[in-house]
Write a protein that holds these residues in place. Structure first.
Motif, PDB file in Angstrom:
ATOM      1  N   MET A 135       0.840  -1.179   0.000  1.00  0.00           N
ATOM      2  CA  MET A 135       0.000   0.000   0.000  1.00  0.00           C
ATOM      3  C   MET A 135       0.885   1.243   0.000  1.00  0.00           C
ATOM      4  O   MET A 135       1.968   1.248   0.563  1.00  0.00           O
ATOM      5  CB  MET A 135      -0.903  -0.008   1.241  1.00  0.00           C
ATOM      6  N   PHE A 136       0.392   2.289  -0.653  1.00  0.00           N
ATOM      7  CA  PHE A 136       1.131   3.546  -0.671  1.00  0.00           C
ATOM      8  C   PHE A 136       0.148   4.713  -0.589  1.00  0.00           C
ATOM      9  O   PHE A 136      -1.057   4.537  -0.731  1.00  0.00           O
ATOM     10  CB  PHE A 136       2.027   3.659  -1.903  1.00  0.00           C
ATOM     11  N   VAL A 137       0.697   5.895  -0.339  1.00  0.00           N
ATOM     12  CA  VAL A 137      -0.106   7.093  -0.154  1.00  0.00           C
ATOM     13  C   VAL A 137       0.102   8.019  -1.346  1.00  0.00           C
ATOM     14  O   VAL A 137       1.233   8.229  -1.784  1.00  0.00           O
ATOM     15  CB  VAL A 137       0.300   7.820   1.153  1.00  0.00           C
ATOM     16  N   ARG A 138      -0.986   8.576  -1.819  1.00  0.00           N
ATOM     17  CA  ARG A 138      -0.945   9.571  -2.888  1.00  0.00           C
ATOM     18  C   ARG A 138      -1.356  10.906  -2.272  1.00  0.00           C
ATOM     19  O   ARG A 138      -2.437  11.039  -1.685  1.00  0.00           O
ATOM     20  CB  ARG A 138      -1.910   9.185  -4.007  1.00  0.00           C
ATOM     21  N   ILE A 139      -0.484  11.896  -2.386  1.00  0.00           N
ATOM     22  CA  ILE A 139      -0.734  13.232  -1.858  1.00  0.00           C
ATOM     23  C   ILE A 139      -0.822  14.178  -3.052  1.00  0.00           C
ATOM     24  O   ILE A 139       0.076  14.190  -3.888  1.00  0.00           O
ATOM     25  CB  ILE A 139       0.397  13.692  -0.918  1.00  0.00           C
ATOM     26  N   VAL A 140      -1.904  14.929  -3.119  1.00  0.00           N
ATOM     27  CA  VAL A 140      -2.088  15.873  -4.217  1.00  0.00           C
ATOM     28  C   VAL A 140      -2.366  17.255  -3.626  1.00  0.00           C
ATOM     29  O   VAL A 140      -3.252  17.405  -2.784  1.00  0.00           O
ATOM     30  CB  VAL A 140      -3.239  15.455  -5.155  1.00  0.00           C
ATOM     31  N   GLY A 167      -9.242  -0.741  -4.914  1.00  0.00           N
ATOM     32  CA  GLY A 167      -7.886  -0.523  -4.426  1.00  0.00           C
ATOM     33  C   GLY A 167      -7.735   0.682  -3.522  1.00  0.00           C
ATOM     34  O   GLY A 167      -6.707   0.829  -2.867  1.00  0.00           O
ATOM     35  N   ASN A 168      -8.737   1.558  -3.459  1.00  0.00           N
ATOM     36  CA  ASN A 168      -8.643   2.715  -2.566  1.00  0.00           C
ATOM     37  C   ASN A 168      -9.029   2.280  -1.159  1.00  0.00           C
ATOM     38  O   ASN A 168     -10.062   1.653  -0.961  1.00  0.00           O
ATOM     39  CB  ASN A 168      -9.551   3.845  -3.034  1.00  0.00           C
ATOM     40  N   ARG A 169      -8.185   2.625  -0.186  1.00  0.00           N
ATOM     41  CA  ARG A 169      -8.413   2.214   1.196  1.00  0.00           C
ATOM     42  C   ARG A 169      -8.658   3.385   2.145  1.00  0.00           C
ATOM     43  O   ARG A 169      -9.034   3.177   3.291  1.00  0.00           O
ATOM     44  CB  ARG A 169      -7.223   1.392   1.705  1.00  0.00           C
ATOM     45  N   TYR A 181      -5.281  13.209   0.476  1.00  0.00           N
ATOM     46  CA  TYR A 181      -4.468  12.057   0.851  1.00  0.00           C
ATOM     47  C   TYR A 181      -5.313  10.833   0.552  1.00  0.00           C
ATOM     48  O   TYR A 181      -6.440  10.725   1.032  1.00  0.00           O
ATOM     49  CB  TYR A 181      -4.135  12.071   2.342  1.00  0.00           C
ATOM     50  N   SER A 182      -4.781   9.936  -0.244  1.00  0.00           N
ATOM     51  CA  SER A 182      -5.494   8.691  -0.519  1.00  0.00           C
ATOM     52  C   SER A 182      -4.509   7.533  -0.410  1.00  0.00           C
ATOM     53  O   SER A 182      -3.343   7.662  -0.767  1.00  0.00           O
ATOM     54  CB  SER A 182      -6.163   8.727  -1.895  1.00  0.00           C
ATOM     55  N   TYR A 183      -5.010   6.436   0.131  1.00  0.00           N
ATOM     56  CA  TYR A 183      -4.204   5.228   0.279  1.00  0.00           C
ATOM     57  C   TYR A 183      -4.663   4.236  -0.777  1.00  0.00           C
ATOM     58  O   TYR A 183      -5.868   4.011  -0.934  1.00  0.00           O
ATOM     59  CB  TYR A 183      -4.396   4.584   1.651  1.00  0.00           C
ATOM     60  N   GLU A 197       0.236  19.658  -7.802  1.00  0.00           N
ATOM     61  CA  GLU A 197       1.415  18.843  -7.559  1.00  0.00           C
ATOM     62  C   GLU A 197       0.966  17.529  -6.939  1.00  0.00           C
ATOM     63  O   GLU A 197       0.006  17.509  -6.162  1.00  0.00           O
ATOM     64  CB  GLU A 197       2.384  19.545  -6.615  1.00  0.00           C
ATOM     65  N   ALA A 198       1.678  16.442  -7.244  1.00  0.00           N
ATOM     66  CA  ALA A 198       1.300  15.142  -6.700  1.00  0.00           C
ATOM     67  C   ALA A 198       2.541  14.337  -6.355  1.00  0.00           C
ATOM     68  O   ALA A 198       3.567  14.433  -7.031  1.00  0.00           O
ATOM     69  CB  ALA A 198       0.445  14.385  -7.710  1.00  0.00           C
ATOM     70  N   TRP A 199       2.409  13.566  -5.285  1.00  0.00           N
ATOM     71  CA  TRP A 199       3.476  12.681  -4.833  1.00  0.00           C
ATOM     72  C   TRP A 199       2.886  11.326  -4.501  1.00  0.00           C
ATOM     73  O   TRP A 199       1.811  11.234  -3.915  1.00  0.00           O
ATOM     74  CB  TRP A 199       4.136  13.227  -3.565  1.00  0.00           C
ATOM     75  N   SER A 200       3.603  10.282  -4.834  1.00  0.00           N
ATOM     76  CA  SER A 200       3.283   8.932  -4.381  1.00  0.00           C
ATOM     77  C   SER A 200       4.383   8.556  -3.391  1.00  0.00           C
ATOM     78  O   SER A 200       5.568   8.595  -3.736  1.00  0.00           O
ATOM     79  CB  SER A 200       3.261   7.939  -5.549  1.00  0.00           C
ATOM     80  N   VAL A 201       3.975   8.221  -2.169  1.00  0.00           N
ATOM     81  CA  VAL A 201       4.941   7.964  -1.107  1.00  0.00           C
ATOM     82  C   VAL A 201       4.603   6.671  -0.387  1.00  0.00           C
ATOM     83  O   VAL A 201       3.443   6.246  -0.334  1.00  0.00           O
ATOM     84  CB  VAL A 201       4.986   9.132  -0.092  1.00  0.00           C
TER      85      VAL A 201
END
Length: 98
Positions: A1-6, A34-36, A53-55, A87-91
């Motif tokens: 699992m990962f976090v998407r921050i936009v 797949g979204n948690r 923030y989405s997982y 802006e978006a990050w996958s972390v």
């Protein structure tokens, strides 16, 4: 699992439209395969800046959502409201304390 921050930045007059649209689609986004987890934040100092923030279970799940009719509809509406480039990050989450 990962976090998407936009990070999303809106013209002040467009904030109500964004919030109304988010309210109408948030459950659909949260229930995408797949979204948690899904949260929306607003910056304390600059009320025009928001963060989602989405997982996601897998990167493929996020990509499938991004290719979906739901995302296309949400994004085409939302991007017209921006006052700056999003802006978006996958972390990867390394620690979580509650």
């Amino acid at each position: 699992m990962f976090v998407r921050i936009v990070k999303l930045s809106f013209h002040e007059e467009n904030i109500p439209a964004f919030l109304e649209n988010f309210e109408s689609v948030k459950e659909k986004i949260r229930n995408a395969p797949g979204n948690r987890f899904l949260e929306l934040y607003q910056d304390k100092n600059n009320k025009s800046i928001f963060f989602t923030y989405s997982y996601w279970e897998t990167e493929e799940d996020l990509e499938n959502y991004r290719k979906s009719e739901l995302f296309t509809s949400v994004w085409s509406f939302t991007k017209k409201l921006f006052n700056d480039k999003p802006e978006a990050w996958s972390v990867d989450k390394l620690a979580s304390l509650e």
